[in-house]
Design a protein around this motif. Structure first.
Motif: not given
Length: 254
Positions: A9-23
């Protein structure tokens, strides 16, 4: 002997901690993580956190470089020259390598993102620029790319290891390319449909194109896009169905 398949899966596509929980939820289900390198999404903090979370779960870590296109999420065709592609990809790989070194995580492979991926699938000069950038940074890295594409030939010419992938949540054209995202039906949102296609692909190495043609696709890895809003339920159902069918889930790289 039971078949084996990788789930990426393509991950780390947020900024800072904005997507950390989803990832992190997705990392509990995949076996390989394609981590954005900052040119379409992500930043140093996001890369660090994603690499750390992947490594702690035994998930293989790969770089996901793109065109320099944050406004377009890397999905606009910028028409860069092969020299520019080489420069931008090598830059991202070096930055990602440093992140992995700092986290004591193994950097195993490269999967190009978005418009650059689609271009390199059919443009031999773009594919060659990418493989040369990989060789310049670390020739032991594996290139993960579309089965039957120009990337496979470029990797062979550059003496890189190539791993073929197929897409669970994307529609195919009869020539084996992906249906462009701007076309209707390009992204498959129905979980049952996507899972059924994936199981057929693993068991028989075939997938049905958008015109009903059956394509032969031999893939070592299946991709689910992390930014697909249905990614989490899709991966849950896919992994459970594959395992119930006797398929082993494991990274395509050692």
């Amino acid at each position: 002997m039971h078949p084996t398949i990788d789930l990426n899966a393509d991950l780390g596509e947020g900024f800072g901690t904005s997507r950390l929980s989803e990832d992190e939820a997705l990392l509990d289900l995949v076996s390989s993580a394609n981590v954005a390198c900052g040119f379409h999404a992500g930043d140093a903090t996001t890369m660090r956190n994603t690499v750390r979370a992947a490594a702690s779960r035994g998930v293989a870590v790969g770089a996901h470089p793109s065109y320099p296109d944050i406004p377009g999420f890397g999905r606009r065709e910028l028409g860069l020259s092969p020299g520019e592609i080489h420069f931008h990809v090598a830059y991202q790989l070096r930055a990602f390598r440093d992140i992995c070194l700092a986290q004591n995580a193994k950097f195993s492979y490269v999967k190009v993102h978005g418009a650059l991926y689609n271009r390199a699938a059919k443009d031999s000069s773009a594919a060659a620029a990418i493989t040369q950038a990989i060789r310049d940074v670390d020739p032991s890295l594996v290139l993960l790319g579309l089965a039957g594409s120009e990337m496979a030939g470029a990797a062979l010419h550059s003496r890189l290891t190539f791993a073929a992938e197929a897409f669970v949540d994307r529609a195919y054209r009869p020539d084996g390319s992906l249906v462009p995202r701007q076309e209707s039906g390009a992204v498959i949102h129905d979980v049952r449909t996507a899972v059924k296609r994936a199981v057929t692909l693993v068991k028989s190495s075939t997938i049905v194109a958008n015109d009903g043609t059956t394509l032969g696709v031999a893939a070592q890895s299946l991709c689910v896009h992390g930014d697909n809003p249905d990614a989490l339920p899709l991966l849950r159902e896919l992994r459970a169905t594959l395992e119930d069918s006797g398929v082993r889930i494991a990274p395509f790289v050692a």
